[in-house]
Motif scaffolding. Structure first.
Motif, PDB file in Angstrom:
ATOM      1  N   LEU A 130      55.025  44.522  -8.900  1.00 35.56           N
ATOM      2  CA  LEU A 130      53.935  45.326  -8.349  1.00 35.56           C
ATOM      3  C   LEU A 130      52.830  44.437  -7.797  1.00 35.56           C
ATOM      4  CD1 LEU A 130      52.614  48.077  -7.842  1.00 35.56           C
ATOM      5  CD2 LEU A 130      51.753  48.003 -10.184  1.00 35.56           C
ATOM      6  N   LEU A 131      52.497  43.389  -8.508  1.00 36.00           N
ATOM      7  CA  LEU A 131      51.423  42.499  -8.065  1.00 36.00           C
ATOM      8  C   LEU A 131      51.794  41.715  -6.806  1.00 36.00           C
ATOM      9  CD1 LEU A 131      50.201  41.164 -11.521  1.00 36.00           C
ATOM     10  CD2 LEU A 131      49.100  42.872 -10.050  1.00 36.00           C
ATOM     11  N   GLY A 143      54.762  51.732  -9.553  1.00 38.93           N
ATOM     12  CA  GLY A 143      53.777  52.410 -10.396  1.00 38.93           C
ATOM     13  C   GLY A 143      54.421  53.519 -11.213  1.00 38.93           C
ATOM     14  N   ARG A 144      55.330  54.262 -10.597  1.00 39.20           N
ATOM     15  CA  ARG A 144      56.057  55.309 -11.329  1.00 39.20           C
ATOM     16  C   ARG A 144      56.881  54.719 -12.467  1.00 39.20           C
ATOM     17  NH1 ARG A 144      57.277  57.931  -6.100  1.00 39.20           N
ATOM     18  NH2 ARG A 144      55.861  59.669  -6.010  1.00 39.20           N
ATOM     19  N   VAL A 145      57.487  53.557 -12.192  1.00 43.64           N
ATOM     20  CA  VAL A 145      58.287  52.906 -13.235  1.00 43.64           C
ATOM     21  C   VAL A 145      57.390  52.520 -14.406  1.00 43.64           C
ATOM     22  CG1 VAL A 145      59.759  50.937 -13.796  1.00 43.64           C
ATOM     23  CG2 VAL A 145      60.034  52.105 -11.600  1.00 43.64           C
ATOM     24  N   ARG A 156      45.852  49.813 -15.607  1.00 45.57           N
ATOM     25  CA  ARG A 156      45.135  48.754 -14.898  1.00 45.57           C
ATOM     26  C   ARG A 156      45.512  48.681 -13.418  1.00 45.57           C
ATOM     27  NH1 ARG A 156      45.263  42.377 -16.438  1.00 45.57           N
ATOM     28  NH2 ARG A 156      43.766  41.719 -14.880  1.00 45.57           N
ATOM     29  N   TYR A 157      46.802  48.842 -13.097  1.00 47.91           N
ATOM     30  CA  TYR A 157      47.262  48.555 -11.750  1.00 47.91           C
ATOM     31  C   TYR A 157      47.505  49.767 -10.856  1.00 47.91           C
ATOM     32  CZ  TYR A 157      47.852  43.912 -13.656  1.00 47.91           C
ATOM     33  OH  TYR A 157      47.620  42.701 -14.253  1.00 47.91           O
ATOM     34  N   ILE A 158      47.607  50.954 -11.410  1.00 51.21           N
ATOM     35  CA  ILE A 158      47.888  52.126 -10.575  1.00 51.21           C
ATOM     36  C   ILE A 158      46.643  52.710  -9.909  1.00 51.21           C
ATOM     37  CG2 ILE A 158      48.751  54.501 -10.612  1.00 51.21           C
ATOM     38  CD1 ILE A 158      50.877  53.569 -12.557  1.00 51.21           C
ATOM     39  N   PRO A 159      45.477  52.774 -10.564  1.00 46.30           N
ATOM     40  CA  PRO A 159      44.324  53.391  -9.892  1.00 46.30           C
ATOM     41  C   PRO A 159      44.033  52.897  -8.475  1.00 46.30           C
ATOM     42  CG  PRO A 159      43.843  53.127 -12.199  1.00 46.30           C
ATOM     43  CD  PRO A 159      45.166  52.439 -11.948  1.00 46.30           C
ATOM     44  N   PRO A 160      44.130  51.599  -8.188  1.00 46.52           N
ATOM     45  CA  PRO A 160      43.888  51.200  -6.790  1.00 46.52           C
ATOM     46  C   PRO A 160      44.881  51.807  -5.792  1.00 46.52           C
ATOM     47  CG  PRO A 160      43.786  49.278  -8.237  1.00 46.52           C
ATOM     48  CD  PRO A 160      44.291  50.427  -9.064  1.00 46.52           C
ATOM     49  N   ASP A 175      51.160  62.564  -6.069  1.00 41.80           N
ATOM     50  CA  ASP A 175      52.098  62.701  -7.176  1.00 41.80           C
ATOM     51  C   ASP A 175      51.854  61.618  -8.228  1.00 41.80           C
ATOM     52  OD1 ASP A 175      54.374  63.894  -8.468  1.00 41.80           O
ATOM     53  OD2 ASP A 175      55.581  62.196  -7.756  1.00 41.80           O
ATOM     54  N   LEU A 176      51.680  60.384  -7.790  1.00 43.62           N
ATOM     55  CA  LEU A 176      51.427  59.290  -8.736  1.00 43.62           C
ATOM     56  C   LEU A 176      50.095  59.487  -9.441  1.00 43.62           C
ATOM     57  CD1 LEU A 176      52.437  56.629  -9.938  1.00 43.62           C
ATOM     58  CD2 LEU A 176      51.309  55.440  -8.032  1.00 43.62           C
ATOM     59  N   ARG A 177      49.086  59.944  -8.728  1.00 43.24           N
ATOM     60  CA  ARG A 177      47.783  60.202  -9.370  1.00 43.24           C
ATOM     61  C   ARG A 177      47.942  61.273 -10.446  1.00 43.24           C
ATOM     62  NH1 ARG A 177      42.636  62.273  -6.009  1.00 43.24           N
ATOM     63  NH2 ARG A 177      42.435  60.093  -5.426  1.00 43.24           N
ATOM     64  N   TYR A 178      48.666  62.336 -10.132  1.00 40.49           N
ATOM     65  CA  TYR A 178      48.882  63.399 -11.108  1.00 40.49           C
ATOM     66  C   TYR A 178      49.609  62.853 -12.342  1.00 40.49           C
ATOM     67  CZ  TYR A 178      50.766  67.508 -13.363  1.00 40.49           C
ATOM     68  OH  TYR A 178      51.097  68.441 -14.317  1.00 40.49           O
ATOM     69  N   GLN A 179      50.641  62.053 -12.119  1.00 43.06           N
ATOM     70  CA  GLN A 179      51.384  61.470 -13.245  1.00 43.06           C
ATOM     71  C   GLN A 179      50.493  60.571 -14.095  1.00 43.06           C
ATOM     72  OE1 GLN A 179      54.763  59.504 -11.533  1.00 43.06           O
ATOM     73  NE2 GLN A 179      55.772  61.404 -10.968  1.00 43.06           N
TER      74      GLN A 179
END
Length: 182
Positions: A130-131, A143-145, A156-160, A175-179
């Motif tokens: 991811l980084l 991010g889903r993983v 730490r890493y999904i909000p951005p 969808d990712l924000r909801y998850q």
């Protein structure tokens, strides 16, 4: 037909229930080049890949990784499922070793597999991917993983990835924000 596929899937689950008894036959089938060689083998290859995953045949994981690189839709999808079913740290290592070499199809297939491999090495690998990943769609998938592992790194890493104004976000970001907040 769909009914035929259901019968084959039931047969594979039944064969997998025998464990080591059928393992040598599957190894022989793949190693002797009968998988992917001829009309019958082409048709049955995705099912053999599925069976390898169900039986967790470690020796054939490199073969499955190789097939995942080829990117044929049906076979590639089964490769992701089989690698995820295997679930060993060796699979994560093999994916990590090939990540840089793989195209986006291989990386998405690998994400599907890593979603089901619940281990610290998997979370570490996904975080590293991811980084370093520049493809935004792959970042969303990674991010889903992380979320599927309930990994603290996700916080730490999904909000951005999901912090754009709502009118600029695509459905995958929503969808990712909801998850993340669910």
């Amino acid at each position: 037909t769909k009914e035929d596929h259901r019968h084959v899937h039931r047969l594979l689950r039944h064969l997998a229930s025998f464990g080591d008894q059928g393992r040598d036959d599957v190894l022989d089938f793949v190693r002797n080049g009968r998988a992917g060689d001829g009309d019958l083998a082409d048709w049955i290859e995705p099912w053999i890949i599925d069976l390898v995953g169900m039986l967790r045949i470690e020796e054939l994981m490199p073969w499955i990784i190789e097939k995942a690189h080829l990117g044929h839709d049906v076979i590639a999808d089964q490769c992701g499922v089989a690698l995820g079913r295997n679930g060993s740290p060796d699979v994560v290592g093999a994916i990590a070793a090939d990540w840089e070499l793989g195209d986006s199809d291989f990386r998405f297939i690998s994400c599907e597999a890593m979603r089901y491999i619940h281990s610290n090495p998997c979370v570490e690998a996904v975080t590293d991917f991811l980084l370093e990943e520049s493809d935004f769609e792959l970042q969303i998938e990674l991010g889903r993983v992380l979320l599927s592992h309930f990994a603290p790194a996700a916080i730490r890493y999904i909000p951005p990835l999901v912090n754009d104004p709502e009118d600029e976000m695509d459905p995958e970001q929503f969808d990712l924000r909801y998850q993340l907040v669910a």
